[in-house]
Design an enzyme around this catalytic site. Structure first.
Site: not given
Length: 355
Positions: A180, A175, A98, A178, A227, A317, A235, A25-26
């Site tokens: 990245y 990671h 992560q 998502n 992940r 999350g 994104n 969780l950012t």
């Protein structure tokens, strides 16, 4: 049937007190990209989980795409993370870092001097991103990574994994989801190369496999997970006709490295395209390690999927944001507190450690 969610289990050689995972969780509380006392308090409050996975943490100055996200590439950051891991271990939980390189999802205003916005191809992410110094700003066109950039980035993951062990982490999650950097190589929306790092499925998975390979060489295969987010659109990623084949080929390669777990993102509960049950079942069947389920779970659904052997652990999350005591609430059926969205990414303890 008993609720396996609350039963002890093993993750490789690590004993876990339950099968609940606190997902990445950012939270943007790492002032100057340094882990701190406030973050140690935050994670220790949530150590009812059998396993905690930290917020995305950059292995490189080039990966610090958001304001106030932590890094793990220097001694000062190692020292900051040590206080986090010590507090979590004292509370009886396990914690993986992560490693998240943001790649093109970045802005120079969020990065230290000398850092560069890098990506497989020079294609900007549509839209804007927040900067503390200038508010919302358009994503820039990233620098297309050359062979030297790619080699350096892979080496940075290895070095960061080494530092993670020094900081007391129980392991590393890569990671590759998502949108990245690792996912940017996997996805045709961000990877339009025609060299050995792009084009075919074999070429597009190469960066993910090489990062996993060097991380395993440093940390050991039983301390490394990954992940992934098939069919994810976060994104500005896009599905393509080869997506199922790509992820199943990636799983084959990860099996040769002996990876500990695969953590499959399914954000359909938040409106994203569903990861088909068929693909999830194929990944579950093909992967030799353990499987972390995620995506809008409650205790009842988690129990159902664990009893059906669809996974080994279940990640939660956002409920952890406003419910530091989430595990006990799930176990007793208490109503969950609602999170304050306005404080998800703001500095300070409000909406972070004061629930």
């Amino acid at each position: 049937m008993p609720n396996l969610l609350f039963s002890p289990t093993q993750l490789g050689s690590l004993p876990l007190k339950n099968r609940i995972v606190m997902a990445q969780l950012t939270r943007s509380r790492a002032i100057a990209n340094l882990p701190n006392d406030l973050m140690a308090e935050y994670y220790s409050q949530r150590a009812g989980a059998g396993l905690i996975i930290t917020e995305g943490t950059s292995p490189s100055p080039n990966g610090l795409g958001y304001p106030r996200i932590p890094g793990l590439f220097n001694t000062e950051q190692v020292q900051g993370w040590q206080q986090v891991t010590e507090r979590v271990h004292q509370a009886g939980s396990r914690i993986f870092v992560q490693l998240m390189h943001t790649g093109r999802v970045s802005h120079p205003a969020n990065m230290p001097d000398g850092a560069r916005v890098l990506a497989p191809s020079p294609i900007a992410v549509p839209g804007e991103t927040w900067t503390d110094t200038a508010g919302m700003q358009p994503h820039p066109v990233p620098h297309e990574m050359n062979e030297a950039d790619i080699a350096q980035s892979i080496a940075e993951y290895a070095e960061s994994a080494k530092l993670a062990l020094q900081a007391g982490f129980d392991g590393v999650e890569l990671h590759a989801a998502n949108g990245y950097l690792i996912d940017q190589f996997l996805n045709t929306a961000s990877n339009q190369r025609n060299d050995r790092w792009g084009g075919s499925v074999e070429n597009r998975i190469r960066f993910a496999v090489e990062v996993a390979r060097v991380t395993v060489a440093v940390a050991g295969s039983k301390r490394v997970g990954m992940r992934i987010s098939p069919y994810g659109v976060f994104n500005a990623q896009v599905p393509d006709a080869e997506m199922d084949a790509l992820y199943l080929r990636l799983i084959d390669e990860l099996n040769t490295l002996g990876l500990l777990y695969i953590h499959v993102v399914d954000h359909s509960a938040m409106g994203a395209p569903e990861v088909s049950p068929e693909l999830k079942a194929k990944i579950r069947s093909a992967f030799n390690g353990q499987y972390i389920l995620s995506g809008g779970y409650d205790a009842a659904r988690a129990a159902t999927d664990l009893n059906a052997n669809r996974g080994d652990l279940v990640a939660f999350g956002r409920p952890f944001i406003s419910n530091p005591d989430l595990v006990s609430k799930l176990q007793t059926g208490q109503q969950l507190a609602e999170p304050d969205f306005a404080t998800f990414y703001t500095p300070g303890e409000k909406g972070y450690t004061d629930y």
